[in-house]
Design a protein around this motif. Structure first.
Motif, PDB file in Angstrom:
ATOM      1  N   GLN A  17       0.833  -1.206   0.000  1.00 24.42           N
ATOM      2  CA  GLN A  17       0.000   0.000   0.000  1.00 24.42           C
ATOM      3  C   GLN A  17       0.861   1.248   0.000  1.00 24.42           C
ATOM      4  OE1 GLN A  17      -3.574   0.038  -0.123  1.00 24.42           O
ATOM      5  NE2 GLN A  17      -2.909   2.091  -0.780  1.00 24.42           N
ATOM      6  N   PHE A  18       1.927   1.235   0.780  1.00 21.84           N
ATOM      7  CA  PHE A  18       2.873   2.359   0.787  1.00 21.84           C
ATOM      8  C   PHE A  18       3.430   2.603  -0.613  1.00 21.84           C
ATOM      9  CE2 PHE A  18       7.467   3.092   0.574  1.00 21.84           C
ATOM     10  CZ  PHE A  18       7.548   4.398   1.047  1.00 21.84           C
TER      11      PHE A  18
ATOM     12  N   VAL B 188       2.157   1.735  -3.520  1.00 20.72           N
ATOM     13  CA  VAL B 188       1.098   2.251  -4.387  1.00 20.72           C
ATOM     14  C   VAL B 188       0.895   3.743  -4.138  1.00 20.72           C
ATOM     15  CG1 VAL B 188      -1.392   2.199  -4.816  1.00 20.72           C
ATOM     16  CG2 VAL B 188      -0.101   0.059  -4.682  1.00 20.72           C
ATOM     17  N   ASP B 189       0.828   4.131  -2.873  1.00 21.67           N
ATOM     18  CA  ASP B 189       0.541   5.530  -2.520  1.00 21.67           C
ATOM     19  C   ASP B 189       1.671   6.472  -2.912  1.00 21.67           C
ATOM     20  OD1 ASP B 189      -1.866   4.710  -1.439  1.00 21.67           O
ATOM     21  OD2 ASP B 189      -1.145   4.688   0.630  1.00 21.67           O
ATOM     22  N   GLU B 190       2.913   6.039  -2.772  1.00 19.11           N
ATOM     23  CA  GLU B 190       4.029   6.972  -2.942  1.00 19.11           C
ATOM     24  C   GLU B 190       4.781   6.824  -4.262  1.00 19.11           C
ATOM     25  OE1 GLU B 190       6.350   8.316   0.136  1.00 19.11           O
ATOM     26  OE2 GLU B 190       4.952   7.847   1.737  1.00 19.11           O
TER      27      GLU B 190
ATOM     28  N   GLN C 270       0.841   5.413  -7.740  1.00 19.62           N
ATOM     29  CA  GLN C 270      -0.208   6.401  -7.976  1.00 19.62           C
ATOM     30  C   GLN C 270       0.350   7.747  -8.446  1.00 19.62           C
ATOM     31  OE1 GLN C 270      -3.367   5.429  -7.934  1.00 19.62           O
ATOM     32  NE2 GLN C 270      -4.041   7.441  -8.664  1.00 19.62           N
TER      33      GLN C 270
END
Length: 219
Positions: free
Chosen positions: A131-132, A134-136, A139
């Motif tokens: 998730q980290f 993907v977010d940083e 995305q």
């Protein structure tokens, strides 16, 4: 009258200031070589030439160390690209080509390019890190490329296309090259007679030809 030169920082102080970078470099090399789960914190500390307690002073867990590696080697580069894109005045197609080539030269073919392979292998077992990432990384990359594609459409340089799907198409060749470089390439197995820069140039020419609102001969 010239001022006397400022005294150099004591060697011990300089060494202390350099430690975070040394730890990040050691961690990058070990994560890419062995993977996240197989890399132990004490191995990172040993490679950097410090005690394990020193490592934890800067990075309290292996997960935080990995995040710092990603931010140092990928996120900062994305920030640089976003700033350059905001200042770009020329054709969007030229900027996209330059960004892909620069990413390969400065990130993809080096150790940092192996982070993508690590995440593909480890994401399922470490969903918080996934998730980290993907977010940083993922995305923001998609948002940046998407803005550029939309800008090209708005200017009449590109034909109308589905933005999200087009972003995937533009990024996929570079991702494939990085994965190959840090898997088969690490064993010396590369496509014979075709260098990565030539392959990337051919891929970008084909992809940009499909985007253009005018004849492809103008690329």
């Amino acid at each position: 009258m010239s001022r006397p030169a400022a005294p150099a920082a004591p060697t011990r102080q300089r060494r202390k200031e350099e430690r975070p970078q040394e730890l990040l470099q050691a961690a990058l090399e070990l994560f890419v070589d062995r993977g996240f789960s197989a890399t132990r914190s004490e191995e990172v500390a040993k490679q950097a030439g410090v005690a394990k307690g020193t490592l934890y002073r800067y990075f309290p867990s292996k997960e935080e160390l990995f995040k710092a590696v990603v931010r140092e080697h990928l996120v900062t580069r994305l920030d640089d690209f976003a700033a350059a894109a905001a200042q770009h005045q020329g054709r969007v197609q030229d900027l996209l080509r330059h960004m892909m080539q620069t990413w390969w030269a400065s990130v993809g073919q080096g150790a940092a390019g192996g982070i993508s392979k690590v995440m593909l292998v480890e994401a399922r077992n470490f969903p918080e890190l996934a998730q980290f990432y993907v977010d940083e990384v993922i995305q923001p990359t998609h948002e940046l490329i998407g803005r550029l594609v939309q800008q090209g459409i708005d200017r009449g340089e590109f034909r109308p296309v589905p933005i999200a799907a087009t972003v995937h198409v533009l990024i996929s060749p570079l991702l494939q090259m990085m994965l190959q470089e840090h898997s088969f390439g690490a064993c010396g197995q590369r496509p014979s007679g075709v260098g990565a820069p030539e392959m990337l140039d051919a891929q970008m020419s084909l992809l940009l030809s499909g985007l253009l609102a005018e004849p492809a001969s103008k690329i």
